[in-house]
Scaffold this motif. Structure first.
Motif, mmCIF file in Angstrom:
data_model
loop_
_atom_site.group_PDB
_atom_site.id
_atom_site.type_symbol
_atom_site.label_atom_id
_atom_site.label_comp_id
_atom_site.label_asym_id
_atom_site.label_seq_id
_atom_site.Cartn_x
_atom_site.Cartn_y
_atom_site.Cartn_z
ATOM 1 N N GLU A 1 0.874 -1.478 0.116
ATOM 2 C CA GLU A 1 -0.011 -0.076 0.115
ATOM 3 C C GLU A 1 0.960 1.025 -0.042
ATOM 4 N N ASN A 2 2.082 1.332 0.844
ATOM 5 C CA ASN A 2 2.856 2.320 0.788
ATOM 6 C C ASN A 2 3.760 2.556 -0.535
ATOM 7 N N LEU A 3 3.914 1.543 -1.273
ATOM 8 C CA LEU A 3 4.582 1.652 -2.545
ATOM 9 C C LEU A 3 3.415 2.176 -3.632
ATOM 10 N N GLN A 4 2.218 1.781 -3.586
ATOM 11 C CA GLN A 4 1.108 2.151 -4.532
ATOM 12 C C GLN A 4 1.162 3.731 -4.651
ATOM 13 N N VAL A 5 1.584 4.484 -3.724
ATOM 14 C CA VAL A 5 1.426 5.796 -3.779
ATOM 15 C C VAL A 5 2.655 6.288 -4.065
ATOM 16 N N GLY A 6 2.991 6.548 -5.506
ATOM 17 C CA GLY A 6 4.359 6.831 -5.787
ATOM 18 C C GLY A 6 4.173 8.187 -6.911
ATOM 19 N N THR A 7 5.521 8.536 -7.376
ATOM 20 C CA THR A 7 5.780 9.635 -8.247
ATOM 21 C C THR A 7 6.465 9.146 -9.317
ATOM 22 N N ALA A 8 6.102 9.656 -10.704
ATOM 23 C CA ALA A 8 6.890 9.262 -11.765
ATOM 24 C C ALA A 8 8.160 10.090 -11.862
ATOM 25 N N VAL A 9 9.242 9.662 -11.089
ATOM 26 C CA VAL A 9 10.415 10.235 -10.836
ATOM 27 C C VAL A 9 11.345 9.276 -11.528
ATOM 28 N N GLU A 10 12.427 9.674 -12.315
ATOM 29 C CA GLU A 10 13.430 8.695 -12.728
ATOM 30 C C GLU A 10 14.140 8.009 -11.578
ATOM 31 N N VAL A 11 14.529 7.155 -11.495
ATOM 32 C CA VAL A 11 15.597 6.642 -10.175
ATOM 33 C C VAL A 11 16.561 5.489 -10.832
ATOM 34 N N THR A 12 17.657 5.364 -10.357
ATOM 35 C CA THR A 12 18.622 4.559 -10.695
ATOM 36 C C THR A 12 18.329 3.174 -9.826
ATOM 37 N N LEU A 13 18.175 2.082 -10.279
ATOM 38 C CA LEU A 13 18.084 0.739 -9.641
ATOM 39 C C LEU A 13 19.222 -0.326 -9.737
ATOM 40 N N ASN A 14 19.550 -0.687 -8.623
ATOM 41 C CA ASN A 14 20.807 -1.796 -8.667
ATOM 42 C C ASN A 14 20.132 -2.871 -7.835
ATOM 43 N N GLY A 15 20.660 -4.133 -8.505
ATOM 44 C CA GLY A 15 20.193 -5.239 -8.015
ATOM 45 C C GLY A 15 20.738 -6.501 -8.632
ATOM 46 N N ARG A 16 20.410 -7.371 -8.539
ATOM 47 C CA ARG A 16 20.841 -8.766 -9.368
ATOM 48 C C ARG A 16 19.738 -9.303 -9.961
ATOM 49 N N PHE A 17 20.074 -9.598 -11.553
ATOM 50 C CA PHE A 17 19.272 -10.020 -12.526
ATOM 51 C C PHE A 17 18.975 -11.604 -12.508
ATOM 52 N N VAL A 18 17.789 -12.079 -12.447
ATOM 53 C CA VAL A 18 17.169 -13.432 -12.281
ATOM 54 C C VAL A 18 16.645 -13.989 -13.502
ATOM 55 N N ALA A 19 16.777 -15.003 -13.900
ATOM 56 C CA ALA A 19 15.965 -15.404 -15.244
ATOM 57 C C ALA A 19 14.728 -15.714 -14.594
ATOM 58 N N ALA A 20 13.662 -15.479 -15.494
ATOM 59 C CA ALA A 20 12.270 -15.640 -15.230
ATOM 60 C C ALA A 20 11.852 -17.072 -14.655
ATOM 61 N N GLU A 21 10.862 -17.020 -13.872
ATOM 62 C CA GLU A 21 10.207 -18.232 -13.403
ATOM 63 C C GLU A 21 9.131 -18.702 -13.972
ATOM 64 N N ALA A 22 8.766 -19.688 -14.209
ATOM 65 C CA ALA A 22 7.557 -20.393 -14.770
ATOM 66 C C ALA A 22 6.317 -20.245 -13.990
ATOM 67 N N PRO A 23 5.359 -20.012 -14.541
ATOM 68 C CA PRO A 23 3.815 -19.738 -13.697
ATOM 69 C C PRO A 23 3.624 -20.913 -13.001
ATOM 70 N N GLU A 24 3.224 -20.929 -11.876
ATOM 71 C CA GLU A 24 2.480 -22.095 -11.297
ATOM 72 C C GLU A 24 1.222 -21.841 -10.500
ATOM 73 N N LEU A 25 0.383 -22.860 -10.743
ATOM 74 C CA LEU A 25 -0.895 -22.640 -9.773
ATOM 75 C C LEU A 25 -0.889 -22.813 -8.285
ATOM 76 N N PRO A 26 -1.378 -22.056 -7.470
ATOM 77 C CA PRO A 26 -1.067 -22.465 -6.072
ATOM 78 C C PRO A 26 -1.600 -23.922 -5.607
ATOM 79 N N LYS A 27 -0.982 -24.390 -4.536
ATOM 80 C CA LYS A 27 -1.404 -25.741 -4.343
ATOM 81 C C LYS A 27 -2.351 -25.837 -3.191
ATOM 82 N N ASP A 28 -2.635 -27.049 -2.442
ATOM 83 C CA ASP A 28 -3.317 -27.462 -1.299
ATOM 84 C C ASP A 28 -4.513 -26.452 -1.487
ATOM 85 N N GLY A 29 -5.410 -26.186 -2.425
ATOM 86 C CA GLY A 29 -6.415 -25.530 -2.313
ATOM 87 C C GLY A 29 -6.539 -23.960 -1.962
#
Length: 259
Positions: free
Chosen positions: A128-156
């Motif tokens: 909820e805190n992140l959903q209130v944002g402004t369109a300001v350019e930022v520099t993002l640093n982090g680790r790139f990870v290959a995409a994961e495959a979609p999965e259906l939730p288990k156990d109902g």
């Protein structure tokens, strides 16, 4: 039998058999070297921060060398496009990731894991805190990870709950996304958003398995090399036995020769 082996004809055939065996041995050595080379770990500097567009391009599967690489990229957060990803471990404890929608300065879209929370309530509060944002350019640093495959939730569980970071699923719920460029992977933010803990992002382990198919081929060539020499020995032995049998027939006074 030794006298038979020393005859010029069989000596020449032995030289030919040894030459063939040597060729097979060289092929086996080549196959074995290929197996060893495939099992050698090639170290790469994943901790050196590189521009995202230097290691991977959108709209295509990333190379293995890109997976786990620390990257930097400029762009904008799309407020209101945060999703919760369940069953994510952090320090061995299961919890939730909050994943945001990020658009690079070049206009490509990518998912970013902003941080971890131990329970759904904490994750929803951070979202909820992140959903209130402004369109300001930022520099993002982090680790790139290959995409994961979609999965259906288990156990109902709730069918809308996500347990993997799958761009193929996220683009269907991102606001305003049609057919723009998208990265088939995501970035684990090096810093945590407010209300979240930093996601564990260890240096990726280099796993290289020995190519057992090449090892099997190398063994095959070794068997072929041995068979070439054995075939020569078998031919010499057959020739000796045939001459001894013919000599025995001649000594018995039988004029008929063997077929």
């Amino acid at each position: 039998m030794i006298q038979m082996m020393l005859r010029p004809r069989w000596v020449a055939m032995l030289v030919l058999a040894l030459a063939i065996a040597a060729g097979f041995a060289l092929l086996g050595q080549w196959q074995l070297s290929r197996a060893i080379e495939s099992g050698v770990v090639v170290e790469r500097s994943t901790e050196k921060v590189l521009p995202l567009n230097e290691i991977v391009q959108p709209d295509g599967p990333p190379y293995d060398s890109a997976n786990g690489q620390m990257v930097t990229v400029d762009g904008f957060w799309v407020a209101g496009d945060e999703q919760l990803i369940a069953d994510r471990l952090n320090g061995g404890e299961s919890g939730y990731w909050v994943v945001s929608h990020f658009i690079t300065s070049e206009g490509a879209h990518i998912a970013v894991a902003r941080g971890w929370a131990p329970d759904k309530k904490s994750a929803e509060a951070a979202r909820e805190n992140l959903q209130v944002g402004t369109a300001v350019e930022v520099t993002l640093n982090g680790r790139f990870v290959a995409a994961e495959a979609p999965e259906l939730p288990k156990d109902g569980r709730d069918s809308h709950e996500m347990t993997t970071v799958a761009p193929a699923a996220l683009i269907n719920i991102w606001k305003g996304f049609t057919d723009q460029s998208v990265y088939f992977g995501y970035i684990v933010d090096a810093k945590a958003a407010p209300g979240l803990a930093v996601i564990d992002s260890p240096v990726p382990l280099e796993d290289a398995a020995l190519n057992w198919l090449n090892v099997f081929y190398a063994l095959e060539w070794a068997v072929f090399a041995g068979f070439a020499v054995f075939l020569w020995f078998r031919l010499v032995k057959d020739a000796v036995e045939r001459e001894e049998e013919e000599a025995a027939i001649a000594a018995a006074g039988t004029p008929d020769a063997l077929p």
